[in-house]
Scaffold this motif. Structure first.
Motif, PDB file in Angstrom:
ATOM      1  N   ALA A  25       1.015  -1.270  -0.116  1.00 27.86           N
ATOM      2  CA  ALA A  25       0.089   0.196  -0.145  1.00 27.86           C
ATOM      3  C   ALA A  25       0.879   1.289   0.064  1.00 27.86           C
ATOM      4  N   THR A  26       0.356   2.212  -0.394  1.00 23.90           N
ATOM      5  CA  THR A  26       1.217   3.478  -0.755  1.00 23.90           C
ATOM      6  C   THR A  26       0.429   4.665   0.266  1.00 23.90           C
ATOM      7  N   SER A  27       1.295   4.996   1.310  1.00 22.93           N
ATOM      8  CA  SER A  27       1.133   6.249   2.252  1.00 22.93           C
ATOM      9  C   SER A  27       2.212   7.307   1.953  1.00 22.93           C
ATOM     10  N   SER A  28       2.760   7.843   2.744  1.00 22.99           N
ATOM     11  CA  SER A  28       3.423   9.086   2.444  1.00 22.99           C
ATOM     12  C   SER A  28       4.341   9.256   3.563  1.00 22.99           C
ATOM     13  N   MET A  29       5.210  10.202   3.336  1.00 23.59           N
ATOM     14  CA  MET A  29       6.305  10.488   4.437  1.00 23.59           C
ATOM     15  C   MET A  29       5.342  11.490   5.352  1.00 23.59           C
ATOM     16  N   GLY A  30       4.367  11.939   4.785  1.00 29.28           N
ATOM     17  CA  GLY A  30       3.434  12.651   5.744  1.00 29.28           C
ATOM     18  C   GLY A  30       2.619  11.845   6.665  1.00 29.28           C
ATOM     19  N   GLY A  31       2.496  10.530   6.461  1.00 31.59           N
ATOM     20  CA  GLY A  31       2.016   9.872   7.458  1.00 31.59           C
ATOM     21  C   GLY A  31       2.917   9.505   8.629  1.00 31.59           C
ATOM     22  N   VAL A  32       4.194   9.541   8.502  1.00 33.30           N
ATOM     23  CA  VAL A  32       5.091   9.195   9.618  1.00 33.30           C
ATOM     24  C   VAL A  32       5.492  10.714  10.222  1.00 33.30           C
ATOM     25  N   THR A  33       5.671  11.639   9.419  1.00 34.55           N
ATOM     26  CA  THR A  33       6.170  12.905  10.308  1.00 34.55           C
ATOM     27  C   THR A  33       5.018  13.764   9.652  1.00 34.55           C
ATOM     28  N   PRO A  34       3.919  13.952  10.592  1.00 32.00           N
ATOM     29  CA  PRO A  34       2.782  14.825   9.852  1.00 32.00           C
ATOM     30  C   PRO A  34       3.497  16.496   9.515  1.00 32.00           C
ATOM     31  N   LEU A  35       2.581  16.721   8.476  1.00 28.37           N
ATOM     32  CA  LEU A  35       2.920  17.914   7.791  1.00 28.37           C
ATOM     33  C   LEU A  35       2.188  19.122   8.384  1.00 28.37           C
ATOM     34  N   ALA A  36       2.735  20.184   8.632  1.00 28.10           N
ATOM     35  CA  ALA A  36       2.056  21.609   8.883  1.00 28.10           C
ATOM     36  C   ALA A  36       1.061  21.970   7.941  1.00 28.10           C
ATOM     37  N   HIS A  37      -0.145  22.338   8.360  1.00 23.73           N
ATOM     38  CA  HIS A  37      -1.236  22.599   7.590  1.00 23.73           C
ATOM     39  C   HIS A  37      -1.624  21.566   6.638  1.00 23.73           C
ATOM     40  N   GLY A  38      -1.290  20.203   7.034  1.00 23.92           N
ATOM     41  CA  GLY A  38      -1.616  19.217   6.252  1.00 23.92           C
ATOM     42  C   GLY A  38      -2.362  17.933   7.093  1.00 23.92           C
ATOM     43  N   VAL A  40      -5.383  16.729   7.541  1.00 25.85           N
ATOM     44  CA  VAL A  40      -6.239  15.837   6.859  1.00 25.85           C
ATOM     45  C   VAL A  40      -5.776  14.925   6.125  1.00 25.85           C
ATOM     46  N   TYR A  41      -4.603  15.404   5.544  1.00 22.81           N
ATOM     47  CA  TYR A  41      -3.648  14.470   4.502  1.00 22.81           C
ATOM     48  C   TYR A  41      -3.090  13.379   5.457  1.00 22.81           C
ATOM     49  N   SER A  42      -2.060  13.920   6.648  1.00 16.56           N
ATOM     50  CA  SER A  42      -1.359  13.110   7.334  1.00 16.56           C
ATOM     51  C   SER A  42      -2.222  12.214   8.233  1.00 16.56           C
ATOM     52  N   VAL A  43      -3.462  12.421   8.542  1.00 17.84           N
ATOM     53  CA  VAL A  43      -4.161  11.398   9.211  1.00 17.84           C
ATOM     54  C   VAL A  43      -4.567  10.192   8.301  1.00 17.84           C
ATOM     55  N   GLN A  44      -5.042  10.373   7.006  1.00 14.94           N
ATOM     56  CA  GLN A  44      -5.106   9.527   6.123  1.00 14.94           C
ATOM     57  C   GLN A  44      -3.883   8.678   5.724  1.00 14.94           C
ATOM     58  N   LYS A  45      -2.958   9.243   5.668  1.00 17.53           N
ATOM     59  CA  LYS A  45      -1.703   8.368   5.270  1.00 17.53           C
ATOM     60  C   LYS A  45      -1.125   7.617   6.608  1.00 17.53           C
ATOM     61  N   ALA A  46      -1.511   8.201   7.918  1.00 20.18           N
ATOM     62  CA  ALA A  46      -0.871   7.472   8.945  1.00 20.18           C
ATOM     63  C   ALA A  46      -2.084   6.284   9.240  1.00 20.18           C
ATOM     64  N   ASN A 145      13.388  11.205  13.581  1.00 21.56           N
ATOM     65  CA  ASN A 145      14.028  11.230  14.963  1.00 21.56           C
ATOM     66  C   ASN A 145      13.410  12.066  15.917  1.00 21.56           C
ATOM     67  N   GLU A 146      12.926  13.408  15.126  1.00 20.18           N
ATOM     68  CA  GLU A 146      12.391  14.289  15.989  1.00 20.18           C
ATOM     69  C   GLU A 146      11.301  14.273  16.531  1.00 20.18           C
ATOM     70  N   GLN A 147      10.321  13.216  15.503  1.00 18.15           N
ATOM     71  CA  GLN A 147       9.048  12.838  15.659  1.00 18.15           C
ATOM     72  C   GLN A 147       9.017  11.628  17.075  1.00 18.15           C
ATOM     73  N   PHE A 148       9.696  10.773  16.796  1.00 18.38           N
ATOM     74  CA  PHE A 148       9.949   9.510  17.833  1.00 18.38           C
ATOM     75  C   PHE A 148      10.456   9.421  19.011  1.00 18.38           C
ATOM     76  N   SER A 149      11.600  10.339  19.023  1.00 11.69           N
ATOM     77  CA  SER A 149      12.369  10.540  20.165  1.00 11.69           C
ATOM     78  C   SER A 149      11.601  10.751  21.373  1.00 11.69           C
ATOM     79  N   PRO A 150      10.767  11.916  21.338  1.00 12.39           N
ATOM     80  CA  PRO A 150      10.031  12.181  22.491  1.00 12.39           C
ATOM     81  C   PRO A 150       8.991  11.148  22.938  1.00 12.39           C
TER      82      PRO A 150
END
Length: 180
Positions: A25-38, A40-46, A145-150
């Motif tokens: 399946a195709t997701s996006s890097m936006g599903g791994v590291t959410p995009l500013a102002h994105g 809805v897109y990031s939720v779908q890809k996550a 790393n910035e997303q998952f370290s915390p």
């Protein structure tokens, strides 16, 4: 719904053949590291990543491998697709303002994007290696790393005390305790 519809349609066929297989399946890097102002897109890809992670474990005993590709920017004509939207849907969905530049507009995000053939080669390598995650752009390593370290830093170092020891009786802290 495309990923769910595809899984519902083809997974029963794959299981019934008892020959293993592979689901991609195709997701996006936006599903791994959410995009500013994105959001809805990031939720779908996550969500695509989450369902593929679940299937990875669920389908292992059937010999069906699972991969999810999470590409970064790829040189495509995505900026042109809004022109193809039927008029009756012109007020629906997400529109980018301004739209992404075309691949041949000189310097800009699309000029730095990955070639689709290189992306295809990385997908093939990931499938052949039975990788769950197929990531394409090492430029996102810092953001990941910035997303998952915390998240890892927030992990408690000690488990909760056993029920009834050091805790008020009758209080349940999670759905998992109901089973004990």
């Amino acid at each position: 719904g495309g990923v769910i519809n595809t899984i519902q349609e083809f997974l029963p066929i794959g299981r019934s053949q008892r020959e293993g297989g592979h689901i991609l399946a195709t997701s996006s890097m936006g599903g791994v590291t959410p995009l500013a102002h994105g959001g809805v897109y990031s939720v779908q890809k996550a969500a695509v990543i989450a369902i593929m992670e679940a299937l990875y474990t669920e389908l292992a005993e059937d010999g069906i491998n699972v991969s999810v590709i999470c590409p970064g920017m790829t040189r495509t004509n995505i900026g042109e697709t809004l022109k193809l939207r039927p008029e009756k849907y012109s007020e629906h969905g997400v529109t980018l303002s301004p739209p992404p530049p075309a691949a041949d507009n000189g310097p800009g995000p699309m000029a730095l994007a990955m070639d689709p053939l290189e992306l295809g080669n990385r997908v093939l390598q990931g499938i052949l290696a039975d990788d769950l995650y197929i990531l394409t752009h090492n430029e996102f390593a810092g953001a990941i790393n910035e997303q998952f370290s915390p998240i890892l830093e927030a992990m408690p170092t000690e488990p909760l005390p056993p029920r009834g020891i050091g805790r008020e009786p009758g209080i349940k802290f999670s759905a998992y305790e109901r089973a004990y």
